[in-house]
Design an enzyme around this catalytic site. Sequence first.
Site, PDB file in Angstrom:
ATOM      1  CB  CYS A 183      -1.001   0.006   1.148  1.00 41.99           C
ATOM      2  SG  CYS A 183      -0.482  -0.878   2.606  1.00 41.99           S
ATOM      3  NE  ARG A 238       1.819 -10.075   4.373  1.00 43.51           N
ATOM      4  CZ  ARG A 238       0.520  -9.986   4.175  1.00 43.51           C
ATOM      5  NH1 ARG A 238      -0.295 -10.851   4.757  1.00 43.51           N
ATOM      6  NH2 ARG A 238       0.019  -9.038   3.419  1.00 43.51           N
ATOM      7  CD  GLN A 242      -0.625  -9.186  -0.625  1.00 43.04           C
ATOM      8  OE1 GLN A 242      -0.051  -8.118  -0.619  1.00 43.04           O
ATOM      9  NE2 GLN A 242      -1.523  -9.534   0.296  1.00 43.04           N
ATOM     10  CG  ASP A 283      -2.301  -5.362  -2.720  1.00 40.25           C
ATOM     11  OD1 ASP A 283      -3.517  -5.240  -2.477  1.00 40.25           O
ATOM     12  OD2 ASP A 283      -1.406  -5.021  -1.936  1.00 40.25           O
ATOM     13  CG  HIS A 326      -3.818  -0.163  -2.161  1.00 46.27           C
ATOM     14  ND1 HIS A 326      -2.762  -0.905  -2.641  1.00 46.27           N
ATOM     15  CD2 HIS A 326      -4.021  -0.562  -0.880  1.00 46.27           C
ATOM     16  CE1 HIS A 326      -2.318  -1.695  -1.674  1.00 46.27           C
ATOM     17  NE2 HIS A 326      -3.069  -1.521  -0.597  1.00 46.27           N
ATOM     18  CE  LYS A 331      -9.304  -9.797   7.711  1.00 48.16           C
ATOM     19  NZ  LYS A 331      -8.103 -10.581   7.460  1.00 48.16           N
ATOM     20  CG  HIS A 355      -5.771  -1.851   2.012  1.00 53.31           C
ATOM     21  ND1 HIS A 355      -4.430  -1.626   2.123  1.00 53.31           N
ATOM     22  CD2 HIS A 355      -6.371  -0.916   2.794  1.00 53.31           C
ATOM     23  CE1 HIS A 355      -4.216  -0.612   2.953  1.00 53.31           C
ATOM     24  NE2 HIS A 355      -5.371  -0.164   3.378  1.00 53.31           N
TER      25      HIS A 355
END
Length: 627
Positions: A329, A358, A376, A378, A380, A459, A505
Amino acid sequence: MKTGEDQEIQAGSMSAYDALAKLGVKGLDRVVAVKINGELADLTTAIDSQAELEPVYVNSTEGLQTLRHSTSHVMAMAVKDLFPGVKVTIGPAVEDGFYYDFDYERPFKEEDLPKIQEKMVEIIKKNIPFACTEMTSQEAIDFFQGLGEEYKVELINDLGAEKVSMYTQGSFTDLCRGPHIPSTGMIKAFALTKVAGAYWRGDEKRPMLSRIYGIAFENKKELRQHIKKVEEAKKRNHAKLGPQLGLFNTYDEIGSGMIVWHPKGAMLRHILETFEIREHLKRGYELVKGPSLLKTELWNKSGHFEHYREHMYFTEIDEQSYGIKPMNCLAHMLIYRSKIRSYRDLPKRYFELGTVHRHERSGVLHGLLRVREFTQDDAHIICTPQQLNDEIKGVLDFVRDIMGIFEFDYELEVSTRPEKSIGTDEDWDMATNALRNAMEDSHLQYDINEGDGAFYGPKIDVKLKDALGRRWQCSTIQCDFTLPERFDLVYIDKDGKKHRPVMIHRVILGAIERFVGILIEHYAGAFPTWLAPVQAVILTVTDRNIPHGEEVLRTLKEANIRVDADFRNEKLGLKVRESQLQKIPYMLILGDKECDIKGVTPRLRDGQNLPLMNTKEFIDLISQESK
RNA sequence: GCCAGCGUAGCUCAGAUGGCAGAGCAACUGAUUUGUAAUCAGUAGGUCGGGGGUUCGAUUCCCUUCGCUGGCUCCA
């Protein structure tokens, strides 16, 4: 069916079982419990007034739960008998079976199971009745204290009820809400499957208990079928199939939680990733790319350093501390902030196939499904508060479309504020409501997962099942009012003033690694043609056919078909077998007949042969199927 | 991280009270030119996951470490 229509029942008190018998219920030997006015109860419950009665058969959902729960009590009784000094805690029914958690001087081992199982069989053979008694909490506490059962005492104290129900079978009495089967003889088919450690009340700061898992079914046949089903599912295990299919491998010397993608797996990822980029561009997303290393200072500003540090890796460059990104992000927000944004520019949708690292605890790593480095899909979305609802709905539609393409069923959950979190209560309420409203508007069924949100916002999670039925989170849509605040993201609204946007997200597949793992199990490695890393393989019959084979290979490659060739001097049977084991959608048989007309005979994975056709016809056929 | 189990050839697995390590498949070489799930023969292949200890001697026993599996906790 009602009691009381019958004078005899109304007249005097009788057990639910007798009442059902009187009412002429069939198959009473398969009835394990009863519903009295819709409430689940024991068959021994006294009926003394008019009531709606419904038999609960052993093969119903509630019947099996009752059976499994009672089996766990039988196990606890056996364990107490065999291991003096053991303390009992809780023992519920779970999917397909049950468990019971014990505290003993040593953890239980697998070799203890046969002995316990034998003892259970003994108890079952004696056909001991389950008897329910009520007592005051104080009486129950005194009772368990006398036995040194401190966990039970804690449970009763926490219940805070005036009275509790106790179930006794033979020498064993347990605190329990019930209901239970009438007697132990009704257990016809069970097996103890595994031992595991489990923290008391799921809290890792409390004692580690020893859990024994078992399965129980209505009869031996069902039990055998279940065991067979599990064995079949294990054959789909992605950690086994993946390396066999040449998709990926892990290497001890590289380290755990790190995946090495072999040519076919890297191709599969490439297919998925290009598919995803196309789908995102279609829906108004822009491609972006951020770096893996960002200054620790920035992670500090975002709150990650405070709340997510234990999952992050850090390094140092020129005496400056950097964190390896666990999320994508931050760079996206800086991209947003690089210009003054008007309300006319919103929503901005930034998409990145972002590789993150991670630090997951060693014990949680699991094949492709839980790794330390993953990518990911991903994005935003930065939008005005007014746009939030539509944007969330848009993502939910996106999820539905994509999961539909892969023919996945999924479960939805809304997760609310966790203990460790940032932001005001109002923001959390607003964000949580936005998510719920979008779900309601889209008429979606969902569960609530209290306290399971991200530290910056609530979420929606989408969970898919693996071959063994374990649920894994894939898509997630997270609402965030906090990071735009911390990074001072603004847009100029119609009034010419600065306003705070909202950030969503979201990931659709989740992690490519995890999704591939689930995909392998979903298709048992036999990917649909559009996804298959190798779509077709050319199998020559003799060396005479190689020149034509090479020509077909060239033609198909030029047509962008992912094709392999097996020109070895081996029998056709062997080549077919090996291609079959690799689950390649099309095997192109190429012998003299095919050479004559410059064509191929396609053979499908299911053994079916298509008619002899020329190469062009095959290209049309497979191109159609590859979208 | 915690509890339990596991680690022998590329793969699937044998093995011994502590005394030269075994099979099938795969690989390689040769023969075979083959029509829809395994052609035949030969050859090679191992620090018995790594390190340390006990022992005359350890793949086997002990300690430790790495990795994997099933759970707990945590999570995409």
